[in-house]
Design a protein around this motif. Structure first.
Motif, mmCIF file in Angstrom:
data_model
loop_
_atom_site.group_PDB
_atom_site.id
_atom_site.type_symbol
_atom_site.label_atom_id
_atom_site.label_comp_id
_atom_site.label_asym_id
_atom_site.label_seq_id
_atom_site.Cartn_x
_atom_site.Cartn_y
_atom_site.Cartn_z
ATOM 1 N N ALA A 61 0.833 -1.208 0.000
ATOM 2 C CA ALA A 61 0.000 0.000 0.000
ATOM 3 C C ALA A 61 0.870 1.261 0.000
ATOM 4 C CB ALA A 61 -0.915 0.005 1.222
ATOM 5 N N GLU A 62 1.940 1.227 0.761
ATOM 6 C CA GLU A 62 2.841 2.391 0.792
ATOM 7 C C GLU A 62 3.517 2.590 -0.566
ATOM 8 O OE1 GLU A 62 4.378 2.529 5.408
ATOM 9 O OE2 GLU A 62 5.168 0.955 4.092
ATOM 10 N N ARG B 213 2.293 1.678 -3.477
ATOM 11 C CA ARG B 213 1.266 2.181 -4.404
ATOM 12 C C ARG B 213 1.057 3.680 -4.202
ATOM 13 N NH1 ARG B 213 -1.176 -2.721 -3.355
ATOM 14 N NH2 ARG B 213 -2.550 -1.839 -1.787
ATOM 15 N N GLN B 214 1.092 4.111 -2.952
ATOM 16 C CA GLN B 214 0.917 5.536 -2.668
ATOM 17 C C GLN B 214 2.063 6.347 -3.287
ATOM 18 O OE1 GLN B 214 0.795 6.438 1.513
ATOM 19 N NE2 GLN B 214 0.089 8.518 1.186
ATOM 20 N N HIS B 215 3.276 5.851 -3.155
ATOM 21 C CA HIS B 215 4.424 6.540 -3.763
ATOM 22 C C HIS B 215 4.347 6.478 -5.296
ATOM 23 C CE1 HIS B 215 6.460 7.588 -0.112
ATOM 24 N NE2 HIS B 215 6.543 6.325 0.303
ATOM 25 N N LYS C 122 1.672 6.390 -7.037
ATOM 26 C CA LYS C 122 0.649 7.369 -7.413
ATOM 27 C C LYS C 122 1.260 8.772 -7.435
ATOM 28 C CE LYS C 122 -3.812 9.240 -6.088
ATOM 29 N NZ LYS C 122 -4.707 9.501 -4.992
ATOM 30 N N CYS C 123 2.065 9.064 -6.439
ATOM 31 C CA CYS C 123 2.760 10.358 -6.385
ATOM 32 C C CYS C 123 3.667 10.520 -7.605
ATOM 33 C CB CYS C 123 3.569 10.465 -5.096
ATOM 34 S SG CYS C 123 4.557 11.953 -4.963
#
Length: 154
Positions: free
Chosen positions: A115-116, A118-120, A122-123
């Motif tokens: 999840a972390e 994927r968040q990066h 996305k950034c």
């Protein structure tokens, strides 16, 4: 003048000549080291310039991810010529570098949860959408003008 005075004068003259010769020897070594350093620095700068051309070209050909390319270009520019690095055309490389400076790398990246990551990711995607055109324009400028107008500072 006595023989002793003449002998001492000659001995002093020999000491001064010997010290002068040694000083000349040391200065020649310093000049040789300076010449070797200048030659090595010139070779380093040529290598950095070549690396910048390769990275800029790879960024334009999309052979290199935008974020990774921008970070690498920014770091090399800082080492190649700080004035060129700070040129208005190159600001996008600094912007992307700063925007991603807090993101973990290497082993720390692998330690992130999915999840972390994927968040990066996305950034990264948002940064790429926002800055892709400017980064490509900056890379083109570097190749066409920047590296010719701003030679390396040795």
């Amino acid at each position: 003048m006595s023989a002793l005075s003449i002998g001492l004068l000659l001995a002093g003259l020999l000491v001064v000549l010997a010290l002068g010769g040694y000083a000349l020897h040391l200065w020649r070594r310093v000049w040789a080291q300076q010449k070797a350093y200048a030659s090595a620095e010139s070779a380093r700068q040529q290598r950095l310039g070549g690396d910048l051309r390769i990275l800029a070209g790879s960024l334009l050909d999309e052979q290199l991810p935008l974020i990774e390319g921008a970070i690498r270009i920014k770091v090399l520019l800082d080492n190649y010529n700080i004035q060129l690095s700070n040129h208005a055309h190159c600001r996008v490389f600094h912007t992307l570098f700063d925007a991603t400076s807090g993101i973990p790398t290497h082993a720390a990246w692998k330690a992130l949860t999915a999840a972390e990551r994927r968040q990066h990711d996305k950034c990264f995607s948002e940064l790429e959408l926002q800055h892709k055109a400017a980064a490509r324009k900056a890379a083109r400028w570097l190749l066409d003008e920047g590296l010719q107008q701003h030679p390396a500072h040795v």
